[in-house]
Design a protein around this motif. Structure first.
Motif, PDB file in Angstrom:
ATOM      1  N   TYR A  57       0.796  -1.225   0.000  1.00 40.90           N
ATOM      2  CA  TYR A  57       0.000   0.000   0.000  1.00 40.90           C
ATOM      3  C   TYR A  57       0.830   1.277   0.000  1.00 40.90           C
ATOM      4  N   LEU A  58       2.141   1.176  -0.053  1.00 45.47           N
ATOM      5  CA  LEU A  58       2.962   2.360  -0.267  1.00 45.47           C
ATOM      6  C   LEU A  58       2.800   2.854  -1.700  1.00 45.47           C
ATOM      7  N   ALA A  59       2.469   1.936  -2.620  1.00 43.07           N
ATOM      8  CA  ALA A  59       2.148   2.239  -4.021  1.00 43.07           C
ATOM      9  C   ALA A  59       3.183   3.118  -4.719  1.00 43.07           C
ATOM     10  N   THR A  60       4.424   2.783  -4.568  1.00 41.28           N
ATOM     11  CA  THR A  60       5.497   3.433  -5.317  1.00 41.28           C
ATOM     12  C   THR A  60       6.182   2.356  -6.158  1.00 41.28           C
ATOM     13  N   PRO A  61       6.927   2.742  -7.179  1.00 35.42           N
ATOM     14  CA  PRO A  61       7.627   1.711  -7.968  1.00 35.42           C
ATOM     15  C   PRO A  61       8.522   0.815  -7.111  1.00 35.42           C
ATOM     16  N   LEU A  62       9.199   1.367  -6.126  1.00 32.05           N
ATOM     17  CA  LEU A  62      10.031   0.549  -5.246  1.00 32.05           C
ATOM     18  C   LEU A  62       9.164  -0.412  -4.424  1.00 32.05           C
ATOM     19  N   ALA A  63       7.987   0.046  -4.017  1.00 31.47           N
ATOM     20  CA  ALA A  63       7.083  -0.813  -3.242  1.00 31.47           C
ATOM     21  C   ALA A  63       6.640  -2.012  -4.070  1.00 31.47           C
ATOM     22  N   TYR A  64       6.469  -1.830  -5.386  1.00 30.26           N
ATOM     23  CA  TYR A  64       6.112  -2.959  -6.235  1.00 30.26           C
ATOM     24  C   TYR A  64       7.194  -4.035  -6.171  1.00 30.26           C
ATOM     25  N   TRP A  65       8.442  -3.604  -6.295  1.00 27.89           N
ATOM     26  CA  TRP A  65       9.565  -4.540  -6.241  1.00 27.89           C
ATOM     27  C   TRP A  65       9.640  -5.225  -4.878  1.00 27.89           C
TER      28      TRP A  65
END
Length: 189
Positions: A25-33
Protein backbone atom coordinates in the motif's frame (compact mmCIF):
# COMPACT_ATOMS: atom_id res chain seq x y z
CA UNK A 1 4.17 -29.13 19.99
CA UNK A 2 7.53 -29.70 18.36
CA UNK A 3 9.07 -26.42 17.15
CA UNK A 4 10.78 -27.68 14.01
CA UNK A 5 12.52 -25.53 11.43
CA UNK A 6 9.62 -26.33 9.07
CA UNK A 7 7.07 -25.04 11.58
CA UNK A 8 9.15 -21.90 12.14
CA UNK A 9 9.26 -21.26 8.38
CA UNK A 10 5.49 -21.73 8.15
CA UNK A 11 4.91 -19.31 11.01
CA UNK A 12 7.36 -16.91 9.35
CA UNK A 13 5.15 -17.01 6.25
CA UNK A 14 2.20 -15.85 8.34
CA UNK A 15 4.32 -13.08 9.90
CA UNK A 16 5.28 -11.85 6.41
CA UNK A 17 1.62 -11.20 5.52
CA UNK A 18 1.33 -7.86 7.42
CA UNK A 19 4.71 -6.85 5.97
CA UNK A 20 3.40 -7.57 2.47
CA UNK A 21 0.28 -5.50 3.14
CA UNK A 22 2.23 -2.55 4.50
CA UNK A 23 4.69 -2.50 1.62
CA UNK A 24 2.03 -3.01 -1.06
CA UNK A 25 0.00 0.00 0.00
CA UNK A 26 2.96 2.36 -0.27
CA UNK A 27 2.15 2.24 -4.02
CA UNK A 28 5.50 3.43 -5.32
CA UNK A 29 7.63 1.71 -7.97
CA UNK A 30 10.03 0.55 -5.25
CA UNK A 31 7.08 -0.81 -3.24
CA UNK A 32 6.11 -2.96 -6.24
CA UNK A 33 9.57 -4.54 -6.24
CA UNK A 34 9.65 -5.01 -2.47
CA UNK A 35 6.13 -6.50 -2.28
CA UNK A 36 7.04 -8.92 -5.10
CA UNK A 37 10.20 -9.90 -3.20
CA UNK A 38 8.34 -10.35 0.10
CA UNK A 39 5.70 -12.51 -1.59
CA UNK A 40 8.41 -14.51 -3.39
CA UNK A 41 10.19 -15.13 -0.11
CA UNK A 42 6.96 -16.26 1.53
CA UNK A 43 6.13 -18.51 -1.44
CA UNK A 44 9.62 -20.02 -1.31
CA UNK A 45 9.15 -20.88 2.38
CA UNK A 46 6.03 -22.80 1.35
CA UNK A 47 8.17 -25.12 -0.74
CA UNK A 48 11.11 -25.15 1.69
CA UNK A 49 9.15 -26.00 4.83
CA UNK A 50 7.49 -28.97 3.13
CA UNK A 51 10.80 -30.18 1.71
CA UNK A 52 12.54 -29.93 5.08
CA UNK A 53 9.68 -31.60 6.95
CA UNK A 54 9.71 -34.57 4.56
CA UNK A 55 13.47 -35.00 4.22
CA UNK A 56 14.22 -34.50 7.91
CA UNK A 57 11.29 -36.59 9.13
CA UNK A 58 9.87 -33.58 10.98
CA UNK A 59 6.26 -33.69 9.88
CA UNK A 60 4.06 -32.60 12.78
CA UNK A 61 0.33 -32.31 13.36
CA UNK A 62 0.79 -28.57 13.95
CA UNK A 63 2.67 -28.21 10.66
CA UNK A 64 0.04 -30.18 8.77
CA UNK A 65 -2.57 -27.79 10.17
CA UNK A 66 -0.69 -24.49 9.85
CA UNK A 67 0.96 -24.98 6.43
CA UNK A 68 -2.23 -24.97 4.32
CA UNK A 69 -3.70 -22.19 6.47
CA UNK A 70 -0.60 -20.04 5.94
CA UNK A 71 -0.71 -20.73 2.19
CA UNK A 72 -4.37 -19.79 1.88
CA UNK A 73 -3.93 -16.64 3.98
CA UNK A 74 -0.96 -15.52 1.89
CA UNK A 75 -2.66 -16.11 -1.46
CA UNK A 76 -6.03 -14.69 -0.39
CA UNK A 77 -4.37 -11.58 1.05
CA UNK A 78 -2.38 -10.96 -2.13
CA UNK A 79 -5.41 -11.53 -4.38
CA UNK A 80 -7.65 -9.23 -2.34
CA UNK A 81 -4.98 -6.51 -2.41
CA UNK A 82 -4.54 -6.89 -6.18
CA UNK A 83 -8.30 -6.72 -6.76
CA UNK A 84 -8.65 -3.70 -4.45
CA UNK A 85 -5.93 -1.89 -6.42
CA UNK A 86 -7.65 -2.83 -9.71
CA UNK A 87 -4.61 -4.90 -10.71
CA UNK A 88 -6.48 -8.21 -11.08
CA UNK A 89 -10.05 -9.22 -12.00
CA UNK A 90 -12.26 -10.03 -9.03
CA UNK A 91 -13.65 -13.13 -10.77
CA UNK A 92 -10.20 -14.76 -10.70
CA UNK A 93 -9.86 -14.06 -6.98
CA UNK A 94 -13.34 -15.52 -6.37
CA UNK A 95 -12.49 -18.67 -8.35
CA UNK A 96 -9.15 -19.21 -6.61
CA UNK A 97 -10.25 -18.34 -3.07
CA UNK A 98 -13.58 -20.18 -3.48
CA UNK A 99 -11.81 -23.34 -4.62
CA UNK A 100 -9.37 -23.15 -1.71
CA UNK A 101 -12.21 -22.87 0.80
CA UNK A 102 -14.24 -25.66 -0.85
CA UNK A 103 -11.37 -28.12 -1.26
CA UNK A 104 -9.98 -27.27 2.18
CA UNK A 105 -13.35 -28.12 3.72
CA UNK A 106 -13.59 -31.29 1.62
CA UNK A 107 -10.12 -32.41 2.65
CA UNK A 108 -10.92 -31.73 6.30
CA UNK A 109 -14.16 -33.70 6.08
CA UNK A 110 -12.42 -36.60 4.34
CA UNK A 111 -9.58 -36.56 6.87
CA UNK A 112 -12.11 -37.05 9.65
CA UNK A 113 -13.17 -40.30 8.02
CA UNK A 114 -10.54 -42.72 9.30
CA UNK A 115 -10.11 -44.69 6.07
CA UNK A 116 -9.55 -41.69 3.79
CA UNK A 117 -6.13 -40.14 3.15
CA UNK A 118 -6.13 -37.12 0.87
CA UNK A 119 -2.92 -36.38 -1.03
CA UNK A 120 -2.10 -33.24 -2.97
CA UNK A 121 -2.51 -33.95 -6.68
CA UNK A 122 0.14 -33.16 -9.28
CA UNK A 123 -2.33 -30.78 -10.94
CA UNK A 124 -2.73 -28.91 -7.64
CA UNK A 125 1.06 -28.54 -7.42
CA UNK A 126 1.19 -27.03 -10.91
CA UNK A 127 -1.73 -24.78 -10.04
CA UNK A 128 0.08 -23.51 -6.97
CA UNK A 129 3.35 -22.86 -8.81
CA UNK A 130 1.65 -20.93 -11.62
CA UNK A 131 -0.57 -19.07 -9.17
CA UNK A 132 2.42 -17.98 -7.08
CA UNK A 133 4.36 -16.83 -10.14
CA UNK A 134 1.32 -14.93 -11.43
CA UNK A 135 0.91 -13.12 -8.12
CA UNK A 136 4.61 -12.22 -8.00
CA UNK A 137 4.41 -10.72 -11.50
CA UNK A 138 1.18 -8.85 -10.71
CA UNK A 139 2.71 -7.43 -7.54
CA UNK A 140 5.77 -6.38 -9.51
CA UNK A 141 3.48 -4.44 -11.87
CA UNK A 142 6.28 -2.89 -13.95
CA UNK A 143 7.95 -3.52 -17.27
CA UNK A 144 11.20 -5.47 -17.18
CA UNK A 145 13.36 -5.38 -20.32
CA UNK A 146 10.34 -4.25 -22.32
CA UNK A 147 8.02 -7.00 -21.02
CA UNK A 148 4.97 -6.11 -19.00
CA UNK A 149 5.11 -8.13 -15.81
CA UNK A 150 1.52 -7.13 -15.16
CA UNK A 151 0.19 -8.49 -18.48
CA UNK A 152 2.24 -11.67 -18.11
CA UNK A 153 0.93 -12.04 -14.57
CA UNK A 154 -2.67 -11.66 -15.77
CA UNK A 155 -2.22 -14.38 -18.40
CA UNK A 156 -0.72 -16.68 -15.78
CA UNK A 157 -3.47 -15.87 -13.28
CA UNK A 158 -6.10 -16.85 -15.87
CA UNK A 159 -4.17 -20.09 -16.44
CA UNK A 160 -3.98 -20.62 -12.67
CA UNK A 161 -7.77 -20.11 -12.43
CA UNK A 162 -8.33 -22.79 -15.09
CA UNK A 163 -5.96 -25.18 -13.28
CA UNK A 164 -7.70 -24.26 -10.02
CA UNK A 165 -11.05 -25.38 -11.41
CA UNK A 166 -9.50 -28.48 -12.98
CA UNK A 167 -7.71 -29.60 -9.80
CA UNK A 168 -10.84 -28.81 -7.77
CA UNK A 169 -12.83 -31.03 -10.11
CA UNK A 170 -10.24 -33.81 -9.66
CA UNK A 171 -10.55 -33.65 -5.86
CA UNK A 172 -14.35 -33.73 -6.00
CA UNK A 173 -14.34 -36.54 -8.60
CA UNK A 174 -11.97 -38.63 -6.47
CA UNK A 175 -13.97 -37.92 -3.32
CA UNK A 176 -17.35 -38.54 -4.94
CA UNK A 177 -17.72 -42.17 -3.77
CA UNK A 178 -17.01 -41.10 -0.19
CA UNK A 179 -19.33 -38.10 -0.52
CA UNK A 180 -22.14 -40.32 -1.80
CA UNK A 181 -21.57 -42.80 1.02
CA UNK A 182 -21.54 -39.96 3.55
CA UNK A 183 -24.84 -38.63 2.26
CA UNK A 184 -26.41 -42.09 2.47
CA UNK A 185 -25.16 -42.50 6.04
CA UNK A 186 -26.56 -39.17 7.17
CA UNK A 187 -29.97 -39.71 5.49
CA UNK A 188 -30.48 -43.05 7.19
CA UNK A 189 -30.15 -41.59 10.69
Amino acid sequence: MKWTISNQLTLGRVVLIPVLIAVFYLATPLAYWVSAIVFSLAAFTDWLDGYLARTRGEETAFGKFLDPVADKLLVATALVMLVSADMAPAILAVIIIGREITIGALREWLAQRASVIVHVSQMAKWKTAIQMLAIVLLLLHVDVMGFSMHETGLVLLWLAAVLTLWSGYEYIRDAWPELKEGSIDSSSK
